[in-house]
Design a protein around this motif. Structure first.
Motif, PDB file in Angstrom:
ATOM      1  N   UNK A  41      53.640 -34.695  51.998  1.00 65.75           N
ATOM      2  CA  UNK A  41      53.817 -33.488  53.000  1.00 65.75           C
ATOM      3  C   UNK A  41      52.881 -33.494  53.990  1.00 65.75           C
ATOM      4  N   UNK A  42      52.982 -34.182  55.398  1.00 64.01           N
ATOM      5  CA  UNK A  42      51.976 -34.209  56.332  1.00 64.01           C
ATOM      6  C   UNK A  42      52.099 -32.568  57.242  1.00 64.01           C
ATOM      7  N   UNK A  43      51.059 -32.104  57.208  1.00 62.05           N
ATOM      8  CA  UNK A  43      51.264 -30.806  58.044  1.00 62.05           C
ATOM      9  C   UNK A  43      49.836 -31.167  58.992  1.00 62.05           C
ATOM     10  N   UNK A  44      49.756 -30.046  59.987  1.00 66.85           N
ATOM     11  CA  UNK A  44      48.789 -30.451  61.120  1.00 66.85           C
ATOM     12  C   UNK A  44      47.507 -30.680  60.665  1.00 66.85           C
ATOM     13  N   UNK A  45      46.939 -30.102  59.622  1.00 66.38           N
ATOM     14  CA  UNK A  45      45.926 -30.055  59.264  1.00 66.38           C
ATOM     15  C   UNK A  45      45.355 -31.104  57.696  1.00 66.38           C
ATOM     16  N   UNK A  46      46.475 -31.626  57.299  1.00 70.59           N
ATOM     17  CA  UNK A  46      46.309 -32.169  55.825  1.00 70.59           C
ATOM     18  C   UNK A  46      47.543 -32.847  55.441  1.00 70.59           C
ATOM     19  N   UNK A  47      47.376 -33.793  54.480  1.00 70.70           N
ATOM     20  CA  UNK A  47      48.381 -34.466  53.823  1.00 70.70           C
ATOM     21  C   UNK A  47      48.283 -34.436  52.646  1.00 70.70           C
ATOM     22  N   UNK A  48      49.313 -34.167  51.836  1.00 68.68           N
ATOM     23  CA  UNK A  48      49.534 -33.663  50.366  1.00 68.68           C
ATOM     24  C   UNK A  48      50.477 -34.826  49.728  1.00 68.68           C
ATOM     25  N   UNK A  49      49.987 -35.492  48.757  1.00 69.18           N
ATOM     26  CA  UNK A  49      51.125 -36.575  47.959  1.00 69.18           C
ATOM     27  C   UNK A  49      51.193 -36.082  46.560  1.00 69.18           C
ATOM     28  N   UNK A  50      52.421 -36.244  46.004  1.00 66.40           N
ATOM     29  CA  UNK A  50      52.640 -35.355  44.655  1.00 66.40           C
ATOM     30  C   UNK A  50      53.702 -36.711  44.081  1.00 66.40           C
ATOM     31  N   UNK A  51      53.090 -36.926  43.141  1.00 64.10           N
ATOM     32  CA  UNK A  51      53.909 -38.000  42.151  1.00 64.10           C
ATOM     33  C   UNK A  51      55.134 -37.447  41.656  1.00 64.10           C
ATOM     34  N   UNK A  52      56.131 -38.024  41.226  1.00 65.26           N
ATOM     35  CA  UNK A  52      57.416 -37.380  40.468  1.00 65.26           C
ATOM     36  C   UNK A  52      57.025 -36.528  39.201  1.00 65.26           C
ATOM     37  N   UNK A  53      55.900 -37.092  38.728  1.00 63.90           N
ATOM     38  CA  UNK A  53      55.103 -36.566  37.383  1.00 63.90           C
ATOM     39  C   UNK A  53      54.467 -35.317  37.509  1.00 63.90           C
ATOM     40  N   UNK A  54      54.101 -35.098  38.865  1.00 63.85           N
ATOM     41  CA  UNK A  54      53.358 -33.687  39.119  1.00 63.85           C
ATOM     42  C   UNK A  54      51.935 -33.876  39.648  1.00 63.85           C
ATOM     43  N   UNK A  55      51.348 -35.478  39.460  1.00 63.70           N
ATOM     44  CA  UNK A  55      50.040 -35.466  39.730  1.00 63.70           C
ATOM     45  C   UNK A  55      49.684 -35.394  41.431  1.00 63.70           C
ATOM     46  N   UNK A  56      48.969 -34.938  41.862  1.00 63.87           N
ATOM     47  CA  UNK A  56      48.792 -34.693  43.212  1.00 63.87           C
ATOM     48  C   UNK A  56      47.280 -35.117  44.021  1.00 63.87           C
ATOM     49  N   UNK A  57      47.395 -35.197  45.252  1.00 69.10           N
ATOM     50  CA  UNK A  57      45.965 -35.106  45.867  1.00 69.10           C
ATOM     51  C   UNK A  57      46.360 -34.865  47.462  1.00 69.10           C
ATOM     52  N   UNK A  58      45.309 -34.008  47.776  1.00 67.52           N
ATOM     53  CA  UNK A  58      45.147 -33.409  49.183  1.00 67.52           C
ATOM     54  C   UNK A  58      44.121 -33.880  49.917  1.00 67.52           C
ATOM     55  N   UNK A  59      44.510 -34.365  50.969  1.00 68.66           N
ATOM     56  CA  UNK A  59      43.527 -34.783  52.157  1.00 68.66           C
ATOM     57  C   UNK A  59      43.511 -34.045  53.381  1.00 68.66           C
ATOM     58  N   UNK A  60      42.383 -33.558  53.772  1.00 68.89           N
ATOM     59  CA  UNK A  60      42.114 -32.807  54.891  1.00 68.89           C
ATOM     60  C   UNK A  60      41.993 -33.818  56.232  1.00 68.89           C
ATOM     61  N   UNK A  61      42.585 -33.531  57.174  1.00 72.60           N
ATOM     62  CA  UNK A  61      42.449 -34.733  58.340  1.00 72.60           C
ATOM     63  C   UNK A  61      41.072 -34.292  58.795  1.00 72.60           C
ATOM     64  N   UNK A  62      40.189 -33.161  58.739  1.00 68.32           N
ATOM     65  CA  UNK A  62      39.037 -32.897  59.189  1.00 68.32           C
ATOM     66  C   UNK A  62      38.201 -33.576  58.054  1.00 68.32           C
TER      67      UNK A  62
END
Ligand code: BG6
Length: 292
Positions: free
Chosen positions: A4-25
């Motif tokens: 899920x890229x949004x205007x200020x960050x990108x979030x990635x979620x694996x089918x098993x629920x693990x995730x990470x979130x990166x701010x473009x800043x």
């Protein structure tokens, strides 16, 4: 894999629920969740600014092209501009074989503010890749000199690991390693750290392990973190402890130092020199391993 890229960050979620979130800043990793999304592995201050007004206090800010206070003649800010510049999201790739996802980000001289461009007039391009696995987070960087003139830089992952309790945390892999103590601002301390290394007061040390590939392990009551490095000779261990934390306006809660430990991998004792057209690559993998 859900991206899920949004205007200020990108979030990635694996089918098993693990995730990470990166701010473009700053391309700042602000969250890394394992165990199906149940466990947060990065410490983040409740008072961290995530609106682009200040470097993020927590997660994984990136230190480039200088570490710490810059030379007095320079107008670069502390720890450089990577953590306070807006990066571009370049895209994602997924691996079917190990169900991991890779997110790529870029920062170039042309992305910098005019002030930063003037403070560091070098032609560069940086590609930063974050790969989320079920029980690991791999981060890699390629720094390229896009100009003709040579320049030097430092690089560091300023990783704020979440620990259950700093008083029950210890590190292995750094004992019998000389270090530079930045609290005492002394020169190289040849006294090796006791084995295992515990954190019992304000700590700000730059270690230079003899084996650049050695694994550093952070043992906490929860799963331990196993950190492996590629092409990164230095490891900074930082915890502000009680008094320093009180003095930082963006550090909340005030007893948050009991739940964090910065183990920072980089090349910071000396600059890396790149001739025109040359590139340098480095990487860190953090794996979660059950104790015992
Ligand atoms: C560490 C340095 O990497 O970062 C410390 O070794 C410094 O000296 C710490 O205090 C935090 O820096 P900042 O700029 O994020 O407050």
């Amino acid at each position: 894999v859900d991206i899920s890229p949004s205007s200020d960050r990108v979030t990635a979620t694996l089918p098993t629920g693990e995730s990470c979130e990166v701010l473009l800043y700053g391309a700042t990793l602000v969250s890394w969740k394992s165990e199906g999304g149940q466990r947060e592995n990065l410490w983040m201050s409740d008072a961290a600014k995530v609106d682009g007004s200040k470097a993020v206090r927590g997660g994984i800010p990136l230190v480039f092209p200088v570490f710490g206070p810059p030379p007095s003649s320079s107008h670069l800010p502390q720890h450089g501009f990577a953590r306070i510049s807006r990066w571009e999201f370049l895209g994602k790739s997924t691996s079917e074989s190990d169900s991991s996802v890779q997110l790529d980000f870029g920062l170039m001289s042309s992305n910098l503010s005019p002030e930063m461009r003037a403070a560091w007039p070098c032609e560069f391009g940086v590609i930063y890749s974050v790969t989320l696995g079920r029980r690991s987070l791999e981060t890699r960087v390629v720094v390229r000199n896009e100009g003709a003139a040579a320049w030097e830089f430092m690089w560091l992952w300023h990783t704020y690991l979440r620990v259950e309790d700093i008083h029950q945390t210890h590190l292995t892999g750094l004992s019998s390693t000389p270090y530079h103590d930045r609290v005492a601002s002394a020169h190289l301390t040849s006294e090796p750290s006791p084995t295992p290394l515990t954190i019992t007061s304000e700590t700000d040390r730059v270690y230079h392990p003899p084996d650049p590939q050695s694994t550093i392990t952070v043992h906490t009551p929860a799963p331990r973190y196993e950190i492996t490095r590629e092409n990164l000779p230095d490891v900074v261990v930082w915890n502000p402890w009680e008094e320093k934390a009180k003095g930082m306006s963006d550090f909340e809660p005030k007893d948050g130092w009991e739940n964090m430990l910065c183990v920072e991998e980089g090349s910071v004792r000396e600059g890396v020199r790149l001739e025109g057209g040359e590139a340098w690559e480095g990487g860190v993998t953090v794996r979660l391993v059950e104790e015992g």
